[in-house]
Design an enzyme around this catalytic site. Structure first.
Site, PDB file in Angstrom:
ATOM      1  N   HIS A   1       0.848  -1.302  -0.117  1.00  0.00           N
ATOM      2  CA  HIS A   1      -0.261  -0.464  -0.418  1.00  0.00           C
ATOM      3  C   HIS A   1       0.984   1.588  -0.143  1.00  0.00           C
ATOM      4  CE1 HIS A   1      -3.010   3.147   1.611  1.00  0.00           C
ATOM      5  NE2 HIS A   1      -3.510   2.465   1.166  1.00  0.00           N
TER       6      HIS A   1
ATOM      7  N   ASP B   1       3.028  -4.187   7.516  1.00  0.00           N
ATOM      8  CA  ASP B   1       1.512  -3.137   7.804  1.00  0.00           C
ATOM      9  C   ASP B   1       0.147  -4.168   7.888  1.00  0.00           C
ATOM     10  OD1 ASP B   1      -0.831  -2.639   7.035  1.00  0.00           O
ATOM     11  OD2 ASP B   1       0.067  -1.167   4.838  1.00  0.00           O
TER      12      ASP B   1
ATOM     13  N   GLN C   1      -5.170  -4.985   7.147  1.00  0.00           N
ATOM     14  CA  GLN C   1      -6.205  -5.743   6.204  1.00  0.00           C
ATOM     15  C   GLN C   1      -5.591  -6.966   7.068  1.00  0.00           C
ATOM     16  OE1 GLN C   1      -8.585  -5.005   4.531  1.00  0.00           O
ATOM     17  NE2 GLN C   1      -7.576  -3.363   3.454  1.00  0.00           N
TER      18      GLN C   1
ATOM     19  N   LYS D   1     -10.761   0.115   9.754  1.00  0.00           N
ATOM     20  CA  LYS D   1     -10.258  -1.696   8.585  1.00  0.00           C
ATOM     21  C   LYS D   1     -11.281  -2.392  10.009  1.00  0.00           C
ATOM     22  CE  LYS D   1      -8.396   0.438   5.323  1.00  0.00           C
ATOM     23  NZ  LYS D   1      -6.623   0.172   4.995  1.00  0.00           N
TER      24      LYS D   1
ATOM     25  N   CYS E   1      -4.635   2.269  -3.537  1.00  0.00           N
ATOM     26  CA  CYS E   1      -3.430   3.114  -3.181  1.00  0.00           C
ATOM     27  C   CYS E   1      -2.577   1.995  -3.307  1.00  0.00           C
ATOM     28  CB  CYS E   1      -4.241   3.594  -1.722  1.00  0.00           C
ATOM     29  SG  CYS E   1      -4.412   4.107  -1.338  1.00  0.00           S
TER      30      CYS E   1
HETATM   31  C1  LIG Z   1      -6.199   0.834   4.698  1.00  0.00           C
HETATM   32  C2  LIG Z   1      -4.819   0.440   5.090  1.00  0.00           C
HETATM   33  C3  LIG Z   1      -3.304   1.356   5.227  1.00  0.00           C
HETATM   34  C4  LIG Z   1      -3.762   2.802   5.575  1.00  0.00           C
HETATM   35  O1  LIG Z   1      -4.729   2.584   7.014  1.00  0.00           O
HETATM   36  P1  LIG Z   1      -5.142   4.038   7.087  1.00  0.00           P
HETATM   37  O2  LIG Z   1      -6.026   3.749   7.889  1.00  0.00           O
HETATM   38  O3  LIG Z   1      -4.989   5.189   5.641  1.00  0.00           O
HETATM   39  O4  LIG Z   1      -4.246   4.539   7.662  1.00  0.00           O
HETATM   40  C5  LIG Z   1      -2.273   0.438   4.977  1.00  0.00           C
HETATM   41  N1  LIG Z   1      -1.784  -0.646   4.199  1.00  0.00           N
HETATM   42  C6  LIG Z   1      -3.103  -1.534   3.890  1.00  0.00           C
HETATM   43  C7  LIG Z   1      -3.031  -2.740   3.931  1.00  0.00           C
HETATM   44  C8  LIG Z   1      -4.656  -1.200   4.360  1.00  0.00           C
HETATM   45  O5  LIG Z   1      -5.380  -1.411   3.727  1.00  0.00           O
END
Ligand SMILES: *Cc1c(COP(=O)(O)O)cnc(C)c1O
Length: 419
Positions: free
Chosen positions: A136, A213, A216, A239, A377
């Site tokens: 992302h 990260d 998800q 999320k 993104c």
């Molecule tokens: C949504 C997302 C982000 C960013 O999260 P924010 O809530 O916009 O800060 C980063 N990495 C992944 C894989 C995402 O799906």
């Protein structure tokens, strides 16, 4: 996969009563363009159960105050609620200590915190940060920025046609210069579940740190930061059925302790004079300013809610629903799935021959179906697959087979219009 007509999962994992669970999400009961709402944009943001909405409302009705300051009753209650949420998140991630749970605005801010507090003070010219081609933007740009600031180099592990990291290449890119590996647990654009435990192990074998990260992953599966061995783990409340504007950086205590603060201000200090400032202990050292107290409370409620539903049961149910989704999508002529990894979660990205992703999104919206169209993104992923954009249906445990059928009907309608 498993039985075609039920949500029964293998291994004796309890099944979900999805019809009942849907009643916890008032927003799902509405009609869009005269049809029942089918919400399949969960990777962008998830919907909120009554338990979360009520926890936030109750906080503002009964406890609202600033935290960590006042000696009065409301401030003590607000502080207790905020700190209880931190402890709830600690349990959710199985962190060793609540000092390792830093509240942030979200995943993006959590990664920027590590890039600026750890990276900027540690990285030297010639050092390397290793990411993958499927990240992302928020796990790319902060590293580009800190590399520019420090003279370090950003390296990118390639992916294959299925949307999986090529592990041999990943391993080859690790070396003495690698100081950090930053990798997504689950790709929001492809659904790929990366073998993060193995990637972390490889990073550590090269004396590099590992950041995951987890934006998800946390809505869909059990995450245990100690079992993974992660040094840093980032998540977003919104999320995972919590509010926007709140997220978490998990960091190993010894690492966080050694890191300089990032933002300066109130709450992150013990004593301030013009000669110098004594910083707070963890986790407050990294929480400058009045935090998103209600957000923390809401996130705590979301974690409790998820625990009540059961993350094993969610993972099993969604695996089956994803298999159903992909099978049904393949019945649509001219549809190409983007992201066909062996190990996937909750995301079906696709392109439909002759129909632009944005037009498709608009037509299915006429059917009440909410999907995402765009680059998600993750522009480098789009470039790899040679597409400008994809359409993406992303699932949560409250989605059903009937909703997937509605999506497929809407796609076939789009095809009639354009085809
Ligand atoms: C949504 C997302 C982000 C960013 O999260 P924010 O809530 O916009 O800060 C980063 N990495 C992944 C894989 C995402 O799906």
């Amino acid at each position: 996969m498993s039985a075609p007509h039920s949500a029964t999962s293998a291994n004796g994992v309890p099944t979900l009563d999805v019809a009942r669970l849907r009643e916890d999400f008032p927003i799902l009961g509405q009609q869009i363009n005269g049809r029942p709402l089918v919400y399949l944009d969960n990777a962008a943001t998830s919907q909120k159960p009554v338990a979360v909405i009520d926890a936030i409302a109750r906080y503002y009705r009964e406890d609202n105050s600033n935290v960590h300051r006042g000696v009065h009753a409301l401030s003590e209650r607000a502080t207790a609620a905020y700190e209880a949420a931190r402890e709830t998140v600690r349990g959710f991630l199985n962190a060793a200590s609540s000092k390792e749970i830093i509240f942030t605005r979200g995943t993006t801010e959590a990664i920027n915190l590590v890039a600026q507090a750890w990276g900027r003070s540690t990285l030297q010219p010639g050092d390397e940060v290793l990411i993958t081609h499927m990240e992302h933007h928020s796990n790319i740009v902060p590293w580009q920025m800190v590399c520019e600031q420090t003279g370090a180099t950003l390296r990118v592990a390639p992916i294959n046609e299925r949307g999986e990291v090529i592990m041999d290449e990943f391993e080859r890119l690790l070396g003495e210069r690698t100081k950090l590996v930053a990798v997504g647990h689950v790709s929001n654009a492809l659904g790929t579940i990366n073998p993060v435990a193995r990637m972390i192990e490889l990073a550590h074998a090269h004396e590099a740190l590992a950041l995951v990260d987890g934006a998800q992953a946390t809505p869909h599966m059990v995450v245990d930061v100690q079992a993974l061995g992660a040094d840093f783990y980032a998540l977003s409340g919104h999320k995972m059925f919590g509010p926007t504007g709140i997220g978490v950086l998990y960091g190993r205590e010894a690492l966080l302790d050694a890191m300089p603060p990032w933002q300066g201000g109130g709450d992150m200090i013990k004593a301030v004079s013009f000669e110098g400032t004594l910083y707070s202990d963890l986790p407050y050292k990294f929480e400058a300013g009045t935090p998103h107290i209600a957000g923390g409370v809401g996130l705590g409620a979301a974690v409790d809610y998820l625990a009540g539903v059961g993350r094993e049961a969610i993972a099993a149910y969604e695996a089956e629903l994803l298999a159903y989704t992909e099978a049904r999508l393949q019945e649509v002529d001219g549809l190409r799935l983007i992201g066909t990894a062996e190990n996937k979660a909750a995301v079906a990205s696709f392109v439909l021959e002759g129909v632009h992703a944005h037009d498709l999104g608009t037509i299915v919206d006429h059917h009440g179906v909410a999907i995402r169209a765009g680059h998600h993104c993750a522009m480098p992923v789009m470039e790899f697959f040679g597409v400008a954009a994809t359409s993406r249906a992303s699932l949560a445990f409250y989605n059903t087979r009937e909703e997937i059928d509605a999506l497929v009907t809407a796609l076939q309608d789009a095809q009639r219009i354009f085809g």
